[in-house]
Design a protein around this motif. Structure first.
Motif, mmCIF file in Angstrom:
data_model
loop_
_atom_site.group_PDB
_atom_site.id
_atom_site.type_symbol
_atom_site.label_atom_id
_atom_site.label_comp_id
_atom_site.label_asym_id
_atom_site.label_seq_id
_atom_site.Cartn_x
_atom_site.Cartn_y
_atom_site.Cartn_z
ATOM 1 N N ILE A 432 0.850 -1.188 0.000
ATOM 2 C CA ILE A 432 0.000 0.000 0.000
ATOM 3 C C ILE A 432 0.884 1.236 0.000
ATOM 4 O O ILE A 432 1.749 1.399 0.876
ATOM 5 C CB ILE A 432 -0.935 0.006 1.219
ATOM 6 N N LEU A 433 0.687 2.111 -0.974
ATOM 7 C CA LEU A 433 1.531 3.292 -1.160
ATOM 8 C C LEU A 433 0.852 4.522 -0.587
ATOM 9 O O LEU A 433 -0.353 4.511 -0.287
ATOM 10 C CB LEU A 433 1.806 3.492 -2.648
ATOM 11 N N PRO A 434 1.590 5.614 -0.424
ATOM 12 C CA PRO A 434 0.957 6.875 -0.005
ATOM 13 C C PRO A 434 -0.134 7.289 -0.993
ATOM 14 O O PRO A 434 -0.052 6.969 -2.187
ATOM 15 C CB PRO A 434 2.120 7.863 -0.003
ATOM 16 N N PRO A 435 -1.158 7.987 -0.551
ATOM 17 C CA PRO A 435 -2.262 8.345 -1.457
ATOM 18 C C PRO A 435 -1.810 9.101 -2.697
ATOM 19 O O PRO A 435 -2.379 8.922 -3.782
ATOM 20 C CB PRO A 435 -3.175 9.206 -0.563
ATOM 21 N N TRP A 436 -0.785 9.964 -2.552
ATOM 22 C CA TRP A 436 -0.347 10.754 -3.704
ATOM 23 C C TRP A 436 0.299 9.912 -4.802
ATOM 24 O O TRP A 436 0.468 10.385 -5.937
ATOM 25 C CB TRP A 436 0.615 11.856 -3.260
ATOM 26 N N ALA A 437 0.680 8.666 -4.535
ATOM 27 C CA ALA A 437 1.281 7.809 -5.565
ATOM 28 C C ALA A 437 0.239 7.209 -6.491
ATOM 29 O O ALA A 437 0.589 6.652 -7.543
ATOM 30 C CB ALA A 437 2.096 6.693 -4.909
ATOM 31 N N ASN A 438 -1.052 7.281 -6.109
ATOM 32 C CA ASN A 438 -2.134 6.755 -6.940
ATOM 33 C C ASN A 438 -1.932 5.286 -7.306
ATOM 34 O O ASN A 438 -2.247 4.858 -8.426
ATOM 35 C CB ASN A 438 -2.290 7.590 -8.217
ATOM 36 N N GLY A 439 -1.376 4.512 -6.383
ATOM 37 C CA GLY A 439 -1.180 3.088 -6.617
ATOM 38 C C GLY A 439 -0.070 2.749 -7.579
ATOM 39 O O GLY A 439 0.062 1.587 -7.981
ATOM 40 N N SER A 440 0.773 3.715 -7.966
ATOM 41 C CA SER A 440 1.852 3.476 -8.936
ATOM 42 C C SER A 440 3.194 3.396 -8.226
ATOM 43 O O SER A 440 3.697 4.410 -7.719
ATOM 44 C CB SER A 440 1.880 4.603 -9.972
ATOM 45 N N PRO A 441 3.822 2.199 -8.171
ATOM 46 C CA PRO A 441 5.160 2.104 -7.580
ATOM 47 C C PRO A 441 6.182 2.973 -8.305
ATOM 48 O O PRO A 441 7.108 3.496 -7.686
ATOM 49 C CB PRO A 441 5.492 0.609 -7.709
ATOM 50 N N GLU A 442 6.023 3.112 -9.625
ATOM 51 C CA GLU A 442 6.970 3.930 -10.387
ATOM 52 C C GLU A 442 6.925 5.392 -9.939
ATOM 53 O O GLU A 442 7.971 6.045 -9.782
ATOM 54 C CB GLU A 442 6.673 3.832 -11.888
ATOM 55 N N LYS A 443 5.710 5.898 -9.728
ATOM 56 C CA LYS A 443 5.585 7.287 -9.278
ATOM 57 C C LYS A 443 6.144 7.450 -7.873
ATOM 58 O O LYS A 443 6.806 8.462 -7.565
ATOM 59 C CB LYS A 443 4.121 7.724 -9.320
ATOM 60 N N PHE A 444 5.899 6.471 -7.004
ATOM 61 C CA PHE A 444 6.430 6.551 -5.641
ATOM 62 C C PHE A 444 7.947 6.612 -5.647
ATOM 63 O O PHE A 444 8.553 7.467 -4.991
ATOM 64 C CB PHE A 444 5.947 5.348 -4.824
ATOM 65 N N VAL A 445 8.590 5.715 -6.408
ATOM 66 C CA VAL A 445 10.054 5.690 -6.465
ATOM 67 C C VAL A 445 10.584 6.970 -7.105
ATOM 68 O O VAL A 445 11.622 7.511 -6.690
ATOM 69 C CB VAL A 445 10.529 4.436 -7.228
ATOM 70 N N GLU A 446 9.884 7.481 -8.098
ATOM 71 C CA GLU A 446 10.327 8.719 -8.753
ATOM 72 C C GLU A 446 10.324 9.890 -7.766
ATOM 73 O O GLU A 446 11.293 10.662 -7.699
ATOM 74 C CB GLU A 446 9.419 9.030 -9.936
ATOM 75 N N VAL A 447 9.246 10.028 -6.984
ATOM 76 C CA VAL A 447 9.182 11.126 -6.014
ATOM 77 C C VAL A 447 10.233 10.938 -4.923
ATOM 78 O O VAL A 447 10.874 11.912 -4.492
ATOM 79 C CB VAL A 447 7.764 11.206 -5.419
ATOM 80 N N MET A 448 10.437 9.702 -4.480
ATOM 81 C CA MET A 448 11.475 9.437 -3.474
ATOM 82 C C MET A 448 12.860 9.814 -3.999
ATOM 83 O O MET A 448 13.673 10.409 -3.275
ATOM 84 C CB MET A 448 11.438 7.965 -3.073
ATOM 85 N N ARG A 449 13.112 9.497 -5.254
ATOM 86 C CA ARG A 449 14.418 9.833 -5.836
ATOM 87 C C ARG A 449 14.575 11.353 -5.990
ATOM 88 O O ARG A 449 15.650 11.907 -5.722
ATOM 89 C CB ARG A 449 14.560 9.140 -7.192
ATOM 90 N N LEU A 450 13.518 12.028 -6.405
ATOM 91 C CA LEU A 450 13.569 13.490 -6.511
ATOM 92 C C LEU A 450 13.787 14.123 -5.139
ATOM 93 O O LEU A 450 14.523 15.118 -5.020
ATOM 94 C CB LEU A 450 12.279 14.012 -7.135
ATOM 95 N N ALA A 451 13.167 13.558 -4.112
ATOM 96 C CA ALA A 451 13.381 14.078 -2.767
ATOM 97 C C ALA A 451 14.820 13.873 -2.324
ATOM 98 O O ALA A 451 15.417 14.754 -1.682
ATOM 99 C CB ALA A 451 12.417 13.390 -1.792
ATOM 100 N N LEU A 452 15.390 12.722 -2.659
ATOM 101 C CA LEU A 452 16.788 12.451 -2.296
ATOM 102 C C LEU A 452 17.735 13.423 -2.982
ATOM 103 O O LEU A 452 18.758 13.821 -2.401
ATOM 104 C CB LEU A 452 17.140 11.006 -2.669
ATOM 105 N N GLU A 453 17.416 13.820 -4.208
ATOM 106 C CA GLU A 453 18.299 14.706 -4.962
ATOM 107 C C GLU A 453 17.970 16.184 -4.759
ATOM 108 O O GLU A 453 18.621 17.043 -5.363
ATOM 109 C CB GLU A 453 18.205 14.373 -6.459
ATOM 110 N N SER A 454 17.006 16.506 -3.935
ATOM 111 C CA SER A 454 16.596 17.895 -3.740
ATOM 112 C C SER A 454 17.663 18.674 -2.973
ATOM 113 O O SER A 454 18.530 18.111 -2.301
ATOM 114 C CB SER A 454 15.267 17.950 -2.988
ATOM 115 N N ASP A 455 17.568 20.002 -3.057
ATOM 116 C CA ASP A 455 18.533 20.864 -2.364
ATOM 117 C C ASP A 455 18.395 20.760 -0.852
ATOM 118 O O ASP A 455 19.400 20.824 -0.121
ATOM 119 C CB ASP A 455 18.337 22.322 -2.812
#
Length: 792
Positions: A432-455
């Protein structure tokens, strides 16, 4: 050798015979352990002049697998003796209706790895039958594992010294990926990209490891990155300095930097008790809100200056009370600690998060007597796991694995494992993913990676590095940062080589293996911050655009073209016209367009859209210079004339910009072929003269690539092309004159026509070490691709 290897070894005995085997092996080390994700196997390491060879024990059983089977057998015998029933059912009886529906969907027909849990827990016969089934499966899997594996030393790319169970006795080697080769079904030329070998406990294991490392490194290519035992500290210092400089100047991403620190600190994908560790980056309500967290809002992020156990003040106070109570007790054999669990363990973190991936699902079942754990204890929800690790009462302090930032596959139950039903009646399947991922593991991993690379994360990341890899890992700084774990998780806490009692030593090593260990400490000073973009100097170049400049005026006479004297000559634009050469196509037309060209010394091989080979010959003909004596005399004469005419025009300082005087000569080869050399297949439309006049489309062109590597003692080029228009692959060895020496067609490589081919050299051919060759990527009209490697 004190006890030289004999000819009974499975693979070498077949290849070299019993008499020649001793002359082939240069070093060998017995009682080693090959450590892999799926398990560890006892082996003997053999080193020849060109290969590493591992000879395994005959049974093929993993050490962990055999240990769990022994424990299960012992537990069954104890239960039978006491007459106590054992409940094998991991689900709650109140949810049988939901469970039966799930069982009907996930069957052994849909998934051969499906394991149905025996619900007759009180039946001793059923319990014994379940154990026998697991035993048969384990024996069957063990028999299919190779008895021998070998690797080419010339393909080693990195060699690192490693720790295993907190002792300096292991070695990890990384290789360029290669193809497989079988030897009578008992030997395997491995395609694994890394090897992790432990050489045993005690001082002897450390000596064996260093001796083997030196022997392998001396035989490895010069380009291989090597951590020599006698220069290990210097090596780590140089590698860390290089990585850190690249990171602070923004030439390396946060993900790459954390992964590099993991590798240098001894973390390995082969040893799941030392799996690479990554931080929870997002925090607060980021895992429960409906909108994607704002990566410019600090409230969306976790405080990386604190360990997971210190994020909740209420829970932290309880951990501190435990630490103070241990301090007051003054137990010498057990130093005080705050956290009884660790942020990276084999069972509690790696197998917990990666439960749905192989081989971690099998490892999890081994720990649970052949079935999955109770559904309420499985990894089923990202928001719930975050709350469990930061809540006021839980004792979990888990960090993350790299897959959270690069691999969404671990969030899907692709293998249709029957994971059970929770006490609330919820079936465990995909995570079960966060609601903002809309059930997409790809979107969840993408946002996590963007957060890791953020300033914002980049600013806080040095604080987390200090906790895990740096000065706050141990000692007074760790106490001040509330970052103290159980003493057996730290290197040097116990001298395993001094423990003579084998039972005690094995017990302590098992604790280290199952309950986690801290990485090697890499930094003793506060970690530096990443430089802001405004402080990074970006090298810029002046780009000259020919389309935006006017051509120079020229004076044309009847005999030659006179260029004006200019002090600002431009490359390409002002180059002599003799520096290029045009080769006209032979009459009559129309001519098919050329779609592939390859330079080969003084020749050019080309292929047109109809698949016909063309050959060209070229040469650079320099202007012959006068003898040195004549040049000196002319120079002296010019100097005298210059003195007499001082008022004349001075010599242009840029006159010799194009000092390489000469011109190209080239011609098309028209040798008398008995048959026109061409590819095995070209689309029908490419041979139509009318279509050629109108212009051939890409669909009508032959698909072809010419190797950059020369084969057959550097005399032939490899040409890969569409073999039959239905997914077949054609391979031809061709000379520089276009003569085909050999040809073969591999049918049905793809299910549809090959649409694209790209070739590039690797290994020695690319100046990177290894045996070399040409790597080829082939794409198809059905969207699939295959990767090939060709070695001469």
């Amino acid at each position: 050798f004190s006890s030289p290897p004999d000819g009974s070894m499975a693979m070498l005995g077949q290849i070299y015979g019993e008499s020649g085997i001793s002359g082939v092996i240069e070093h060998f080390y017995q009682h080693c352990l090959h450590v892999q994700q799926a398990g560890s196997r006892k082996c003997t390491l053999l080193i020849t002049s060109s290969h590493l060879i591992l000879e395994y024990e005959e049974d093929g059983m993993f050490e962990e697998e055999a240990g769990h089977l022994r424990e299960s057998r012992k537990r069954n015998e104890e239960d039978d003796a006491q007459g106590a029933p054992t409940n094998f059912t991991p689900t709650n009886q109140a949810s049988d209706s939901v469970d039966n529906e799930h069982e009907a969907h996930h069957t052994t027909k849909s998934n051969p790895l499906f394991h149905q849990v025996d619900k007759s827990g009180s039946d001793p016969d059923g319990k014994q039958a379940a154990f026998e089934k697991i035993l048969r499966h384990s024996n069957s899997s063990a028999q299919m594992r190779p008895k021998t594996m070998r690797w080419n030393i010339s393909e080693l790319s990195h060699i690192y010294l490693r720790r295993y169970r907190l002792r300096d006795s292991a070695l990890e080697m990384f290789l360029i990926p290669t193809a497989g080769e079988l030897y009578g079904s008992v030997g395997l030329y491995s395609s694994l990209t890394s090897i992790f070998v432990d050489f045993g406990p005690g001082y002897e294991g450390n000596l064996k490891r260093d001796d083997a490392a030196n022997a392998i490194m001396r035989r490895a290519p010069q380009q291989t990155i090597k951590q020599w035992p006698e220069r290990s500290g210097q090596f780590l210092h140089e590698q860390l300095r290089s990585c850190t400089r690249s990171w602070i100047t923004r030439r390396m991403s946060n993900f790459e930097y954390v992964m590099s620190l993991n590798i240098l600190a001894g973390r390995s994908f082969n040893d799941i008790s030392q799996y690479p560790v990554f931080p929870w980056v997002l925090g607060g309500t980021s895992y429960s809100q409906d909108e994607v967290p704002s990566l410019e809002d600090p409230e969306s992020f976790r405080d990386l200056s604190k360990p997971m156990g210190a994020l909740n003040p209420q829970r932290l106070s309880e951990f501190k009370e435990r630490f103070e109570s241990f301090q007051e007790a003054g137990i010498d054999s057990m130093p005080p600690f705050m956290y009884g669990s660790h942020y990276s363990t084999a069972a509690g973190v790696v197998c917990y998060f990666l439960l749905r991936l192989h081989p971690f699902s099998q490892l999890h079942r081994q720990l649970q007597s052949g079935h999955f754990d109770v559904a309420d204890r499985l990894f089923a929800s990202i928001p719930r796991t975050w709350e469990m690790n930061t809540g006021p009462s839980a004792a979990e302090v888990k960090e993350l694995t790299p897959e959270f930032y690069c691999n969404p596959a671990f969030l899907r139950n692709t293998n249709n494992y029957k994971l059970g039903v929770t006490q609330d009646g919820e079936r465990v399947d995909d995570v079960i993913l966060p609601p903002w991922a809309n059930g997409s593991p790809e979107k969840f991993v993408e946002v996590m990676r963007l957060a890791l690379e953020s300033d914002i994360c980049s600013d806080m990341l040095p604080d987390w590095i200090d906790l895990v890899f740096g000065r706050k890992q141990q000692g007074p700084e760790a106490i001040a940062a509330d970052n103290v774990f159980f003493y057996l998780t730290y290197y040097g806490s116990v001298d395993f080589s001094s423990i003579e009692d084998e039972t005690v030593r094995q017990s302590l090593e098992d604790q280290v293996l199952h309950f986690g260990s801290c990485p090697m400490q890499l930094f003793w000073r506060p970690h530096v911050k990443k430089l802001p973009l405004s402080n990074i100097r970006i090298r810029s170049f002046d780009v000259y655009r020919m389309s935006e400049s006017e051509l120079p005026e020229t004076a044309v006479t009847d005999t030659l073209e006179v260029r004006p004297r200019s002090t600002n000559l431009k490359p390409f634009r002002d180059a002599p016209i003799s520096h290029s050469c045009h080769i006209a196509s032979p009459p009559p037309g129309p001519h098919a367009p050329l779609i592939a060209v390859r330079l080969a010394q003084d020749r050019v091989l080309a292929i047109d859209s109809q698949g016909v080979y063309h050959s060209f010959r070229w040469q650079w003909r320099p202007v012959e210079e006068a003898p040195a004596s004549k040049r000196a005399a002319d120079e002296e004469k010019d100097n005298k004339e210059g003195d007499e005419n001082k008022g004349g025009q001075e010599k242009d300082p840029t006159e010799d910009l194009f000092h390489d005087k000469g011109n190209f000569i080239a011609q098309r080869d028209l040798p008398p072929f008995k048959a026109v050399p061409r590819l095995a297949y070209a689309p029908p439309g490419s041979t139509n003269a009318k279509a050629i006049k109108k212009g051939i489309t890409l669909d009508q062109c032959a698909v072809v690539a010419i190797s950059k590597t020369m084969f057959a003692s550097r005399t032939l080029m490899l040409v890969a092309s569409d073999g039959d228009g239905r997914g077949g692959l054609c391979l031809q060895l061709v000379t520089g004159t276009g003569s085909i020496k050999t040809e073969t067609i591999i049918p049905a490589v793809h299910g549809a026509r090959i649409s694209a081919i790209a070739m590039d050299p690797i290994g020695n051919a690319a100046g990177q070490g290894g045996v070399g060759g040409e790597v080829t990527m082939i794409g198809s009209c059905d969207g699939s691709a295959t990767l090939w490697r060709f070695i001469s």
